[in-house]
Design a protein around this motif. Structure first.
Motif, mmCIF file in Angstrom:
data_model
loop_
_atom_site.group_PDB
_atom_site.id
_atom_site.type_symbol
_atom_site.label_atom_id
_atom_site.label_comp_id
_atom_site.label_asym_id
_atom_site.label_seq_id
_atom_site.Cartn_x
_atom_site.Cartn_y
_atom_site.Cartn_z
ATOM 1 N N LEU A 89 12.656 26.985 -31.611
ATOM 2 C CA LEU A 89 12.531 28.045 -30.891
ATOM 3 C C LEU A 89 11.972 27.369 -29.749
ATOM 4 C CD1 LEU A 89 11.026 30.605 -33.164
ATOM 5 C CD2 LEU A 89 13.640 30.475 -32.280
ATOM 6 N N ALA A 90 10.943 26.542 -29.745
ATOM 7 C CA ALA A 90 10.151 26.087 -28.439
ATOM 8 C C ALA A 90 10.987 24.795 -27.708
ATOM 9 C CB ALA A 90 8.811 25.907 -28.642
ATOM 10 N N ARG A 91 11.754 24.006 -28.514
ATOM 11 C CA ARG A 91 12.263 23.022 -28.165
ATOM 12 C C ARG A 91 11.329 21.779 -27.857
ATOM 13 N NH1 ARG A 91 17.456 24.172 -29.763
ATOM 14 N NH2 ARG A 91 18.307 25.982 -28.695
ATOM 15 N N ARG A 92 10.108 21.770 -28.637
ATOM 16 C CA ARG A 92 9.223 20.733 -28.608
ATOM 17 C C ARG A 92 8.933 20.257 -30.025
ATOM 18 N NH1 ARG A 92 10.054 21.423 -24.084
ATOM 19 N NH2 ARG A 92 8.915 21.792 -22.326
ATOM 20 N N PRO A 93 8.713 19.088 -30.102
ATOM 21 C CA PRO A 93 8.413 18.285 -31.577
ATOM 22 C C PRO A 93 7.286 18.944 -32.143
ATOM 23 C CG PRO A 93 8.105 16.981 -29.769
ATOM 24 C CD PRO A 93 8.775 18.073 -28.975
ATOM 25 N N GLN A 94 7.050 18.997 -33.323
ATOM 26 C CA GLN A 94 5.711 19.305 -34.102
ATOM 27 C C GLN A 94 5.482 17.989 -34.890
ATOM 28 O OE1 GLN A 94 4.149 22.346 -33.725
ATOM 29 N NE2 GLN A 94 5.558 22.494 -32.142
ATOM 30 N N TRP A 95 4.606 17.503 -34.457
ATOM 31 C CA TRP A 95 4.097 16.246 -35.300
ATOM 32 C C TRP A 95 2.865 16.299 -36.281
ATOM 33 C CZ3 TRP A 95 7.814 12.654 -34.456
ATOM 34 C CH2 TRP A 95 8.280 12.823 -33.052
ATOM 35 N N THR A 96 2.943 15.751 -37.377
ATOM 36 C CA THR A 96 1.700 16.041 -38.308
ATOM 37 C C THR A 96 0.639 15.059 -37.630
ATOM 38 O OG1 THR A 96 2.103 13.960 -39.574
ATOM 39 C CG2 THR A 96 3.284 15.988 -40.065
ATOM 40 N N PRO A 97 -0.557 15.318 -38.032
ATOM 41 C CA PRO A 97 -1.799 14.439 -37.579
ATOM 42 C C PRO A 97 -1.531 13.185 -37.508
ATOM 43 C CG PRO A 97 -2.619 16.542 -38.627
ATOM 44 C CD PRO A 97 -1.060 16.447 -38.865
ATOM 45 N N VAL A 98 -1.017 12.600 -38.752
ATOM 46 C CA VAL A 98 -0.635 11.194 -39.018
ATOM 47 C C VAL A 98 0.274 10.613 -38.036
ATOM 48 C CG1 VAL A 98 0.059 9.398 -40.465
ATOM 49 C CG2 VAL A 98 -1.424 11.340 -41.244
ATOM 50 N N GLU A 99 1.063 11.372 -37.626
ATOM 51 C CA GLU A 99 2.413 10.931 -36.632
ATOM 52 C C GLU A 99 1.723 10.885 -35.167
ATOM 53 O OE1 GLU A 99 6.214 12.497 -39.085
ATOM 54 O OE2 GLU A 99 5.267 13.764 -37.643
ATOM 55 N N VAL A 100 0.940 12.010 -34.990
ATOM 56 C CA VAL A 100 0.285 11.958 -33.576
ATOM 57 C C VAL A 100 -0.878 10.690 -33.372
ATOM 58 C CG1 VAL A 100 -1.449 13.288 -32.212
ATOM 59 C CG2 VAL A 100 0.371 14.465 -33.265
ATOM 60 N N GLU A 101 -1.397 10.457 -34.330
ATOM 61 C CA GLU A 101 -2.264 9.141 -34.344
ATOM 62 C C GLU A 101 -1.704 8.080 -34.049
ATOM 63 O OE1 GLU A 101 -5.485 8.915 -33.741
ATOM 64 O OE2 GLU A 101 -5.305 11.194 -33.515
ATOM 65 N N ALA A 102 -0.575 7.771 -34.949
ATOM 66 C CA ALA A 102 0.386 6.552 -34.941
ATOM 67 C C ALA A 102 0.999 6.555 -33.577
ATOM 68 C CB ALA A 102 1.459 6.609 -35.755
ATOM 69 N N LEU A 103 1.521 7.739 -32.779
ATOM 70 C CA LEU A 103 2.037 7.810 -31.455
ATOM 71 C C LEU A 103 0.964 7.438 -30.472
ATOM 72 C CD1 LEU A 103 4.541 10.715 -31.656
ATOM 73 C CD2 LEU A 103 5.229 8.129 -31.475
ATOM 74 N N ARG A 104 -0.216 7.898 -30.730
ATOM 75 C CA ARG A 104 -1.138 7.629 -29.747
ATOM 76 C C ARG A 104 -1.554 5.907 -29.903
ATOM 77 N NH1 ARG A 104 -5.342 12.928 -30.681
ATOM 78 N NH2 ARG A 104 -4.177 14.169 -29.465
ATOM 79 N N ALA A 105 -1.857 5.505 -30.968
ATOM 80 C CA ALA A 105 -2.042 4.267 -31.141
ATOM 81 C C ALA A 105 -0.809 3.222 -30.400
ATOM 82 C CB ALA A 105 -2.121 3.763 -32.558
ATOM 83 N N VAL A 106 0.403 3.763 -30.664
ATOM 84 C CA VAL A 106 1.382 2.800 -29.985
ATOM 85 C C VAL A 106 0.870 3.146 -28.352
ATOM 86 C CG1 VAL A 106 3.878 2.730 -29.153
ATOM 87 C CG2 VAL A 106 3.007 3.219 -31.445
ATOM 88 N N PHE A 107 0.739 4.171 -27.792
ATOM 89 C CA PHE A 107 0.541 4.321 -26.394
ATOM 90 C C PHE A 107 -0.640 3.445 -25.826
ATOM 91 C CE2 PHE A 107 -1.105 6.360 -22.719
ATOM 92 C CZ PHE A 107 -0.379 6.602 -21.843
ATOM 93 N N HIS A 108 -1.853 3.383 -26.620
ATOM 94 C CA HIS A 108 -3.100 2.826 -26.423
ATOM 95 C C HIS A 108 -2.611 1.189 -26.234
ATOM 96 C CE1 HIS A 108 -5.105 6.498 -26.034
ATOM 97 N NE2 HIS A 108 -5.384 6.589 -27.176
ATOM 98 N N GLU A 109 -1.917 0.815 -27.325
ATOM 99 C CA GLU A 109 -1.649 -0.636 -27.414
ATOM 100 C C GLU A 109 -0.688 -1.098 -26.143
ATOM 101 O OE1 GLU A 109 -1.577 -4.358 -28.844
ATOM 102 O OE2 GLU A 109 -2.801 -2.547 -29.507
ATOM 103 N N LEU A 110 0.193 -0.180 -25.906
ATOM 104 C CA LEU A 110 1.069 -0.497 -24.725
ATOM 105 C C LEU A 110 0.248 -0.505 -23.381
ATOM 106 C CD1 LEU A 110 4.182 1.698 -25.573
ATOM 107 C CD2 LEU A 110 4.324 -0.691 -25.118
ATOM 108 N N ARG A 111 -0.818 0.654 -23.188
ATOM 109 C CA ARG A 111 -1.517 0.674 -22.104
ATOM 110 C C ARG A 111 -2.492 -0.732 -21.822
ATOM 111 N NH1 ARG A 111 -5.304 5.629 -21.111
ATOM 112 N NH2 ARG A 111 -6.252 4.883 -23.135
ATOM 113 N N ALA A 112 -2.997 -1.239 -22.991
ATOM 114 C CA ALA A 112 -3.795 -2.423 -23.354
ATOM 115 C C ALA A 112 -2.521 -3.619 -22.497
ATOM 116 C CB ALA A 112 -4.203 -2.700 -24.539
ATOM 117 N N ILE A 113 -1.673 -3.809 -23.357
ATOM 118 C CA ILE A 113 -0.843 -4.771 -22.884
ATOM 119 C C ILE A 113 -0.439 -4.738 -21.462
ATOM 120 C CG2 ILE A 113 1.679 -5.726 -23.091
ATOM 121 C CD1 ILE A 113 1.291 -4.836 -26.050
ATOM 122 N N GLY A 114 -0.082 -3.451 -20.906
ATOM 123 C CA GLY A 114 0.264 -3.480 -19.356
ATOM 124 C C GLY A 114 -1.108 -3.735 -18.466
#
Length: 207
Positions: A89-114
């Motif tokens: 209905l909203a065309r937006r993904p619904q992530w579980t808390p575990v998945e959100v934390e995993a995606l955030r970890a990837v983002f933070h790791e990329l930012r540190a590399i940058g």
């Protein structure tokens, strides 16, 4: 609080059934008691919102698949169905808390590399031939990291119009998307400023 003693096997069966229908044994008991006494389901518990409950019938194989999918995501069948409906209905993904934390970890790791690559680029610019640009390669790498970060945010939010398509060579916002987002921010800020302020209570002299 209402309690009672039943056979252990019966209690286990009831708890398994309750998890699939109401989420917990206490919620199922509350619903059954309210329906028996008042002929209607009880109000939702505090913190669950004011949404309405919708019943869905499944065939046995479909129900088994639903239970397996919900278990794999660490959630209840009802929550899993709700997330699927919101995705549609909203065309937006619904992530579980575990998945959100995993995606955030990837983002933070990329930012540190940058950040590390950008520091390397600045150090390289100060070394070697002053006429050359030894840090250019590092800056290109840093830009690629920023592109990867943009892809992660696009996947997390599902807002491809603003963040671009994750599979694009260089994700970019759709025409006018940035302007619309900025206009929404300004409108929200204006609404916030126009809200009536609450006056602090007046001090009394004890009379």
């Amino acid at each position: 609080m209402v309690g009672g003693y039943v056979d252990a096997a019966l209690a286990a069966r009831f708890e398994a059934w309750a998890r699939q229908t109401d989420g917990s044994a206490s919620a199922a008991l509350r619903r059954l008691m309210a329906e028996a006494l008042e002929g209607q389901p009880p109000p939702p518990p505090r913190g669950s919102g004011t949404g309405r409950q919708i019943g869905v019938r499944f065939k046995d194989p479909e129900r088994a698949a639903l239970l397996e999918a919900a278990k794999a995501r660490g959630t209840s069948p009802a929550a899993w169905l709700r997330s699927l409906a919101l995705v549609h209905l909203a065309r937006r993904p619904q992530w579980t808390p575990v998945e959100v934390e995993a995606l955030r970890a990837v983002f933070h790791e990329l930012r540190a590399i940058g950040h590390s690559v950008e520091r390397a680029a600045r150090r390289l610019d100060g070394a070697g031939d002053p006429a050359g640009t030894p840090g250019d390669a590092a800056r290109v790498a840093a830009e690629q990291v920023r592109v990867a970060m943009r892809r992660v945010v696009a996947v997390m939010t599902g807002n491809f119009e603003y963040w671009g398509l994750p599979d694009a060579e260089r994700p970019t916002a759709a025409p006018g998307a940035v302007e619309r987002a900025e206009a929404e921010v300004r409108a929200a800020e204006a609404r916030r400023k126009n809200r009536p302020r609450r006056r602090p209570p007046r001090a009394t002299d004890g009379r």
